[in-house]
Design a protein around this motif. Structure first.
Motif, PDB file in Angstrom:
ATOM      1  N   ASN A  32       0.106   4.970 -10.446  1.00 23.14           N
ATOM      2  CA  ASN A  32      -1.205   5.567 -10.191  1.00 23.14           C
ATOM      3  C   ASN A  32      -2.346   4.600 -10.486  1.00 23.14           C
ATOM      4  O   ASN A  32      -3.420   5.003 -10.967  1.00 23.14           O
ATOM      5  N   SER A  33      -2.134   3.339 -10.211  1.00 18.25           N
ATOM      6  CA  SER A  33      -3.143   2.315 -10.472  1.00 18.25           C
ATOM      7  C   SER A  33      -3.455   1.542  -9.185  1.00 18.25           C
ATOM      8  O   SER A  33      -2.542   1.055  -8.512  1.00 18.25           O
ATOM      9  N   TRP A  34      -4.752   1.434  -8.857  1.00 18.75           N
ATOM     10  CA  TRP A  34      -5.181   0.737  -7.647  1.00 18.75           C
ATOM     11  C   TRP A  34      -6.244  -0.300  -7.995  1.00 18.75           C
ATOM     12  O   TRP A  34      -6.962  -0.168  -8.995  1.00 18.75           O
ATOM     13  N   TYR A  35      -6.359  -1.303  -7.136  1.00 14.79           N
ATOM     14  CA  TYR A  35      -7.293  -2.407  -7.348  1.00 14.79           C
ATOM     15  C   TYR A  35      -8.109  -2.641  -6.082  1.00 14.79           C
ATOM     16  O   TYR A  35      -7.562  -2.653  -4.975  1.00 14.79           O
ATOM     17  N   TYR A  36      -9.431  -2.822  -6.250  1.00 10.60           N
ATOM     18  CA  TYR A  36     -10.329  -3.105  -5.133  1.00 10.60           C
ATOM     19  C   TYR A  36     -11.174  -4.339  -5.464  1.00 10.60           C
ATOM     20  O   TYR A  36     -11.773  -4.414  -6.538  1.00 10.60           O
ATOM     21  N   PRO A  78      -8.917   5.815  -0.154  1.00  6.45           N
ATOM     22  CA  PRO A  78      -9.576   4.548   0.192  1.00  6.45           C
ATOM     23  C   PRO A  78     -10.339   4.607   1.501  1.00  6.45           C
ATOM     24  O   PRO A  78     -11.329   3.911   1.674  1.00  6.45           O
ATOM     25  N   ILE A 137      -8.422   3.069 -11.606  1.00  4.36           N
ATOM     26  CA  ILE A 137      -8.949   2.264 -10.512  1.00  4.36           C
ATOM     27  C   ILE A 137      -9.669   1.059 -11.112  1.00  4.36           C
ATOM     28  O   ILE A 137     -10.559   1.210 -11.950  1.00  4.36           O
ATOM     29  N   ILE A 139      -7.364  -4.857  -1.341  1.00  4.93           N
ATOM     30  CA  ILE A 139      -6.957  -3.580  -1.939  1.00  4.93           C
ATOM     31  C   ILE A 139      -5.493  -3.714  -2.317  1.00  4.93           C
ATOM     32  O   ILE A 139      -4.685  -4.192  -1.518  1.00  4.93           O
ATOM     33  N   GLU A 140      -5.153  -3.302  -3.523  1.00  2.00           N
ATOM     34  CA  GLU A 140      -3.765  -3.369  -3.974  1.00  2.00           C
ATOM     35  C   GLU A 140      -3.349  -2.054  -4.625  1.00  2.00           C
ATOM     36  O   GLU A 140      -4.110  -1.467  -5.393  1.00  2.00           O
ATOM     37  N   ASN A 141      -2.151  -1.623  -4.280  1.00  2.00           N
ATOM     38  CA  ASN A 141      -1.512  -0.518  -4.981  1.00  2.00           C
ATOM     39  C   ASN A 141      -0.666  -1.141  -6.086  1.00  2.00           C
ATOM     40  O   ASN A 141       0.338  -1.799  -5.811  1.00  2.00           O
ATOM     41  N   ARG A 142      -1.064  -0.957  -7.327  1.00  2.07           N
ATOM     42  CA  ARG A 142      -0.382  -1.603  -8.444  1.00  2.07           C
ATOM     43  C   ARG A 142       0.652  -0.712  -9.116  1.00  2.07           C
ATOM     44  O   ARG A 142       1.169  -1.036 -10.174  1.00  2.07           O
ATOM     45  N   LEU A 173       0.811  -1.217   0.000  1.00  3.75           N
ATOM     46  CA  LEU A 173       0.000   0.000   0.000  1.00  3.75           C
ATOM     47  C   LEU A 173       0.844   1.267   0.000  1.00  3.75           C
ATOM     48  O   LEU A 173       0.525   2.241  -0.692  1.00  3.75           O
TER      49      LEU A 173
END
Length: 270
Positions: free
Chosen positions: A159-163, A136, A83, A153-156, A27
């Motif tokens: 500037n890309s995040w996954y939920y 988040p 996102i 939740i992942e910080n990829r 994160l």
């Protein structure tokens, strides 16, 4: 025997600890994690606040990271942010809840890069330009109030995040409940009226004077699957609509523009 049990407990505790620390590292980034490792270890002294077995309590964890300045969401200049949402169970209902939640926390202008569904899972990828990442903590608070469960939740990076979110027990908060034989008077709508009802056979809808209502009515089941759509291209002063079996939600709007019902509608459930 006790020694074996203790050893197993210690092993599981260490395993869970690795999961929690690995998640924090993801994160906030490995660099910041290494810099603040001692502080993180101190903050995690009460691990039960942030994990339950192998399940991470994401809201508590994100809140702790934010309050201690460990999760920086500020960008140096406006950039494209992506996102990805994975919605599990109740796909259509989950999509509405998530979309409405995004709007409620201020994200009304974004692009949908892709939207696909398979195996009771809906994948929705959005993109917007900003100098501040999606917070988040705010998103999770809103979703938890609607009984949505955050699975991952992942910080990829970049500037890309996954939920990943489970909507099995979710509820649509903005739906106005109407009971049988009840009359509800609605004022000028900012968006379509959205109702929830139980064991209702029909709805009688009365348009106010000086309205020019072209009825648009949609009936949904409990999972927001569409059961019936009524769409009219002439003005009605009143309309009686039979509710299909299994109706749980109803959306009432105007075929052309909400300004046509700016003086509101009255609705009676039968």
């Amino acid at each position: 025997m006790l020694k074996v049990i203790f050893s197993l407990f210690l092993f599981l505790s260490l395993l869970n600890g690795d999961i929690l620390n690995d998640k924090i590292k993801n994160l906030i980034g490995e660099r910041d994690y290494n810099i603040h490792k001692n502080l993180i270890n101190l903050l995690l002294k009460d691990r039960y606040k942030y994990e339950n077995g192998t399940e991470i309590k994401y809201y508590n964890l994100i809140k702790m990271l934010r309050e201690n300045g460990l999760l920086d969401l500020q960008l140096s200049y406006p950039q494209d942010i992506t996102i990805e949402f994975d919605l599990l169970n109740k796909n259509l209902k989950g999509y509405k809840i998530l979309k409405d939640t995004m709007e409620n926390i201020g994200y009304r202008y974004f692009f949908t890069d892709s939207l696909s569904s398979s195996d009771n899972r809906l994948n929705w990828i959005i993109r917007f330009r900003a100098e501040y990442m999606l917070n988040p903590q705010i998103l999770l608070k809103e979703l938890q109030q609607k009984n949505c469960k955050i699975l991952n939740i992942e910080n990829r990076g970049f500037n890309s995040w996954y939920y990943e979110i489970d909507f099995e027990a979710s509820k649509v908060d903005e739906a106005v409940k109407i009971d049988k034989d009840e009359k509800v008077v609605f004022q000028k709508p900012l968006k379509p009226y959205f109702l929830t009802l139980d064991d209702i056979k029909s709805l009688q809808i009365i348009s106010r004077k000086l309205n020019n209502w072209f009825p648009y009515i949609v009936f949904f089941d409990k999972d927001l699957n569409i059961l019936k759509v009524i769409k009219k291209d002439r003005i009605y002063k009143g309309f009686k609509a039979k509710a299909p079996a299994g109706t749980k939600y109803v959306k009432i709007s105007d075929t052309y523009n909400l300004i046509n019902i700016k003086r509101g509608l009255s609705i009676i459930a039968r």
